[in-house]
Design a protein around this motif. Structure first.
Motif, short mmCIF file in Angstrom:
data_model
loop_
_atom_site.label_atom_id
_atom_site.label_comp_id
_atom_site.label_asym_id
_atom_site.label_seq_id
_atom_site.Cartn_x
_atom_site.Cartn_y
_atom_site.Cartn_z
N ALA A 143 -35.03 -35.67 -37.04
CA ALA A 143 -33.76 -34.92 -36.95
C ALA A 143 -33.60 -33.82 -37.99
O ALA A 143 -32.93 -32.82 -37.73
N GLY A 144 -34.19 -34.00 -39.17
CA GLY A 144 -34.00 -32.99 -40.21
C GLY A 144 -35.07 -31.92 -40.23
O GLY A 144 -35.05 -31.04 -41.12
N ASP A 145 -35.99 -31.93 -39.29
CA ASP A 145 -37.11 -30.98 -39.28
C ASP A 145 -36.62 -29.59 -38.87
O ASP A 145 -36.07 -29.42 -37.78
N PRO A 146 -36.83 -28.57 -39.70
CA PRO A 146 -36.39 -27.21 -39.35
C PRO A 146 -37.03 -26.69 -38.06
O PRO A 146 -36.47 -25.81 -37.39
N TYR A 147 -38.19 -27.27 -37.70
CA TYR A 147 -38.89 -26.87 -36.47
C TYR A 147 -38.00 -27.03 -35.24
O TYR A 147 -38.12 -26.27 -34.26
N LEU A 148 -37.05 -27.96 -35.28
CA LEU A 148 -36.20 -28.22 -34.11
C LEU A 148 -35.35 -27.01 -33.74
O LEU A 148 -35.02 -26.81 -32.58
N SER A 149 -34.99 -26.21 -34.73
CA SER A 149 -34.12 -25.06 -34.46
C SER A 149 -34.87 -23.93 -33.74
O SER A 149 -34.24 -22.97 -33.29
N SER A 150 -36.20 -24.06 -33.62
CA SER A 150 -36.96 -23.01 -32.93
C SER A 150 -36.90 -23.14 -31.41
O SER A 150 -37.30 -22.22 -30.69
N VAL A 207 -31.17 -30.43 -29.05
CA VAL A 207 -29.70 -30.48 -28.94
C VAL A 207 -29.30 -31.52 -27.90
O VAL A 207 -28.33 -32.27 -28.10
N TYR A 208 -30.04 -31.61 -26.81
CA TYR A 208 -29.75 -32.61 -25.78
C TYR A 208 -29.82 -34.02 -26.37
O TYR A 208 -28.95 -34.86 -26.12
N ILE A 209 -30.86 -34.29 -27.17
CA ILE A 209 -30.99 -35.61 -27.78
C ILE A 209 -29.81 -35.90 -28.70
O ILE A 209 -29.24 -37.01 -28.67
N VAL A 214 -26.82 -36.74 -26.59
CA VAL A 214 -26.94 -38.06 -25.96
C VAL A 214 -26.63 -39.17 -26.96
O VAL A 214 -25.84 -40.09 -26.68
N LEU A 215 -27.22 -39.11 -28.14
CA LEU A 215 -27.02 -40.17 -29.13
C LEU A 215 -25.58 -40.20 -29.63
O LEU A 215 -25.01 -41.29 -29.83
N HIS A 216 -24.98 -39.05 -29.79
CA HIS A 216 -23.57 -39.00 -30.19
C HIS A 216 -22.70 -39.59 -29.07
O HIS A 216 -21.78 -40.39 -29.35
N TRP A 217 -22.98 -39.23 -27.84
CA TRP A 217 -22.20 -39.74 -26.71
C TRP A 217 -22.33 -41.25 -26.58
O TRP A 217 -21.32 -41.96 -26.39
N ARG A 242 -29.98 -41.87 -19.73
CA ARG A 242 -30.05 -40.86 -20.79
C ARG A 242 -31.03 -41.27 -21.89
O ARG A 242 -31.71 -40.42 -22.46
N LEU A 243 -31.11 -42.56 -22.19
CA LEU A 243 -32.11 -43.01 -23.17
C LEU A 243 -33.52 -42.75 -22.66
O LEU A 243 -34.41 -42.36 -23.42
#
Length: 248
Positions: free
Chosen positions: A88-95, A127-129, A132-135, A174-175
């Motif tokens: 979750a904290g990987d900057p790569y995700l924002s790409s 973002v989808y993940i 989903v986890l927040h929901w 969703r999982l």
């Protein structure tokens, strides 16, 4: 007026959901002495004693099927959120841009709002993940949907409603999609971190349970058929061997 203990529990639940929205997912606990804690520990004992995965997912004698599914919705959420927390904290995700990072040939879109106001929006796989986890955390922390089972009879009454069955179906679908994204886009990263065996064990447990209780529509499974097929084959083969071994 809620008791002080009840208010504290509600605040704790809201904090967990808030942390989930911020990308730091906290495991949702089963309180000691409750039905959900009892069923959760049954699975742990079965696997810890060397029992097969088939035995671990089978409904324990005398227990409610609805309650068994409810406790696993929480446990599988915890499995997935623990795996995602590594990423979750990987900057790569924002790409990743909207529509990117999903299994080949599919794009999972997120529905915002309800009823006539519902809108389907295109988001990136990370973002989808997160959504989903927040929901899921919000659903489990809502005692009108996932009641506190201090009153086991009342909890089972809710668990056995069509509305709860539909909610759990959506949670499991969703999982499964989260697992699909993780295997499609992030398996290499998790493998490099030494997390692949844990991921594979969690997914196998999840798929054995979903197969045991028919929780996933085939249209959901198709994009991950190459992963799912050998697991299902092992499930049916092991179950068949167990039936033969049991005798008449």
């Amino acid at each position: 007026t809620p008791s002080r203990g009840k208010a504290k529990k509600q605040r704790s639940s809201k904090m967990s959901a808030k942390k989930a929205s911020m990308g730091t997912f906290q495991p949702l606990r089963h309180r000691s002495g409750t039905m959900r804690d009892r069923l959760h520990n049954y699975t742990k004992r079965t696997l810890g004693a060397g029992g097969s995965m088939n035995e671990a997912v089978a409904l324990p004698p005398g227990e409610s099927c609805a309650g068994w599914v409810a406790v696993h919705a929480v446990d599988f959420y915890n499995d997935v959120s623990t795996i995602w927390a590594v990423m979750a904290g990987d900057p790569y995700l924002s790409s990743f841009r909207p529509g990117e990072g999903f299994p080949s040939g599919v794009e999972y879109r997120w529905s915002e709002g309800t009823g006539r106001d519902a809108q389907t929006v295109s988001v990136s796989a990370p973002v989808y993940i997160e959504k989903v986890l927040h929901w899921i955390a919000e659903q489990i922390n809502d005692e009108t949907k996932f009641p506190d089972d201090d009153d086991e009879a009342e909890a089972l009454r809710v668990f056995q409603t069509p509305q709860f069955a539909a909610l759990c179906g959506q949670i499991f679908r969703r999982l499964f999609r989260v697992y699909g994204i993780v295997y499609s886009s992030f398996f290499g990263t998790l493998e490099a971190l030494g997390m692949a065996p844990h991921l594979n064990t969690c997914f196998k447990h999840f798929m054995f349970f979903c197969t045991e209780f028919g929780l996933l529509p085939e249209r959901e499974v198709e994009p991950l058929e190459v992963l799912v097929k050998p697991i299902r084959k092992q499930y049916y083969l092991t179950k068949q061997q167990g039936s033969v071994g049991a005798g008449p």
